[in-house]
Write an enzyme that holds these catalytic residues in place. Structure first.
Site, PDB file in Angstrom:
ATOM      1  N   THR A 256      -2.131   5.268   2.694  1.00  0.00           N
ATOM      2  CA  THR A 256      -3.303   4.453   2.393  1.00  0.00           C
ATOM      3  C   THR A 256      -3.539   3.496   3.550  1.00  0.00           C
ATOM      4  O   THR A 256      -2.609   2.853   4.020  1.00  0.00           O
ATOM      5  CB  THR A 256      -3.090   3.648   1.093  1.00  0.00           C
ATOM      6  OG1 THR A 256      -2.832   4.550   0.023  1.00  0.00           O
ATOM      7  CG2 THR A 256      -4.307   2.803   0.757  1.00  0.00           C
TER       8      THR A 256
ATOM      9  N   LEU B 201       0.855  -1.180   0.000  1.00  0.00           N
ATOM     10  CA  LEU B 201       0.000   0.000   0.000  1.00  0.00           C
ATOM     11  C   LEU B 201       0.890   1.229   0.000  1.00  0.00           C
ATOM     12  O   LEU B 201       1.935   1.241   0.650  1.00  0.00           O
ATOM     13  CB  LEU B 201      -0.892   0.029   1.250  1.00  0.00           C
ATOM     14  CG  LEU B 201      -1.882  -1.115   1.422  1.00  0.00           C
ATOM     15  CD1 LEU B 201      -2.633  -0.949   2.746  1.00  0.00           C
ATOM     16  CD2 LEU B 201      -2.864  -1.179   0.258  1.00  0.00           C
ATOM     17  N   ASP B 202       0.461   2.264  -0.701  1.00  0.00           N
ATOM     18  CA  ASP B 202       1.189   3.525  -0.650  1.00  0.00           C
ATOM     19  C   ASP B 202       1.155   4.063   0.767  1.00  0.00           C
ATOM     20  O   ASP B 202       0.160   3.888   1.486  1.00  0.00           O
ATOM     21  CB  ASP B 202       0.527   4.576  -1.558  1.00  0.00           C
ATOM     22  CG  ASP B 202       0.631   4.249  -3.036  1.00  0.00           C
ATOM     23  OD1 ASP B 202       1.481   3.420  -3.410  1.00  0.00           O
ATOM     24  OD2 ASP B 202      -0.157   4.823  -3.812  1.00  0.00           O
ATOM     25  N   LYS B 203       2.212   4.730   1.172  1.00  0.00           N
ATOM     26  CA  LYS B 203       2.211   5.415   2.466  1.00  0.00           C
ATOM     27  C   LYS B 203       1.063   6.417   2.441  1.00  0.00           C
ATOM     28  O   LYS B 203       0.912   7.181   1.492  1.00  0.00           O
ATOM     29  CB  LYS B 203       3.544   6.142   2.677  1.00  0.00           C
ATOM     30  CG  LYS B 203       3.646   6.809   4.013  1.00  0.00           C
ATOM     31  CD  LYS B 203       5.002   7.458   4.197  1.00  0.00           C
ATOM     32  CE  LYS B 203       5.044   8.149   5.561  1.00  0.00           C
ATOM     33  NZ  LYS B 203       6.325   8.824   5.763  1.00  0.00           N
TER      34      LYS B 203
END
Length: 174
Positions: free
Chosen positions: A18, A14-16
Site C-alpha cells: 500500500t 500500512l500493509d506492505k
C-alpha cells in the site's frame, strides 16, 4: 529503530504493497496522543483503491465483522464472530473492467479494506491474498492512503494531508 539519530514512532501502519500517507510522531507523548485518536471520529483516514469489476453502487457502507482466518495465516475474513468493522465507500469512476473507489475507515482492522472489498466481490486489483496478483503492479496492489485528518497532539488544531493517486494506479483506469 533509529532514523538519522531519531526514533521511528509510527502512529498508524500500512500493509506492505500500500502506498501513500502514514503518520509518524516526533515524540513519545505525541505518538501516544495521536494513537488515542486513531480509531475515533476525529481521526479520518481515506484511501483510493482500484478494484476488480464495476461497482454496482455509487456509495455505501460495508458493515461486516472481521476475524483472523483459521490456521497459521495472517489472512482475515468476514465472520459473524469477528470484531466490528465498517468501511464507507464512494465509487469515483468505472473503466476497463475496474472501478476507482474512495474508502473511509470507521474502524481499523487488519486488512480491512482488502477484506471488505473482496467480500463485496470486488477485490483490490493486484491483491495476491484476497484477489488475483497482477504483473501490471509488481510487488504491490492498487491501494493508496490518500487523506488523513487529525487533531494536532499539542494544540488541537485540525491537521489535514493528502496524497494523489500514484501514476501506476491512475494508468489502470486509462
Amino acid at each position: 529503530p533509529r532514523l538519522e539519530g531519531r526514533a521511528f514512532r509510527p502512529v498508524n501502519r500500512l500493509d506492505k504493497g500500500t502506498s501513500g500517507l502514514m503518520l509518524v510522531a516526533k515524540h513519545v507523548l505525541s505518538q501516544s496522543r495521536l494513537q488515542e485518536q486513531l480509531h475515533t471520529p476525529g481521526f479520518i483516514r481515506e484511501y483510493l483503491a482500484v478494484v476488480e469489476g464495476y461497482m454496482d453502487q455509487d456509495d455505501g457502507i460495508v458493515d461486516a465483522p472481521i476475524e483472523k482466518a483459521d490456521g497459521p495465516t495472517i489472512r482475515r475474513e468476514v465472520r459473524p464472530d469477528g470484531k466490528e468493522a465498517r468501511t464507507r465507500f464512494r465509487t469515483l469512476r468505472r473503466a476497463n473492467g475496474l472501478s476507482l473507489v474512495r474508502l473511509r475507515l470507521d474502524t481499523g482492522r487488519t486488512h480491512q479494506i482488502r477484506v471488505h472489498m473482496s467480500y463485496l466481490g470486488h477485490p483490490v486489483f493486484g491483491d495476491f491474498m484476497y484477489g488475483t496478483q497482477s504483473e501490471r503492479l509488481p510487488g504491490r496492489f492498487a491501494l493508496h492512503s490518500a487523506y488523513v485528518s487529525f487533531a494536532h497532539p499539542k494544540d488541537g488544531r485540525t491537521m489535514e494531508f493528502s496524497s494523489p493517486l500514484p501514476p501506476e494506479l491512475a494508468r489502470l483506469m486509462d
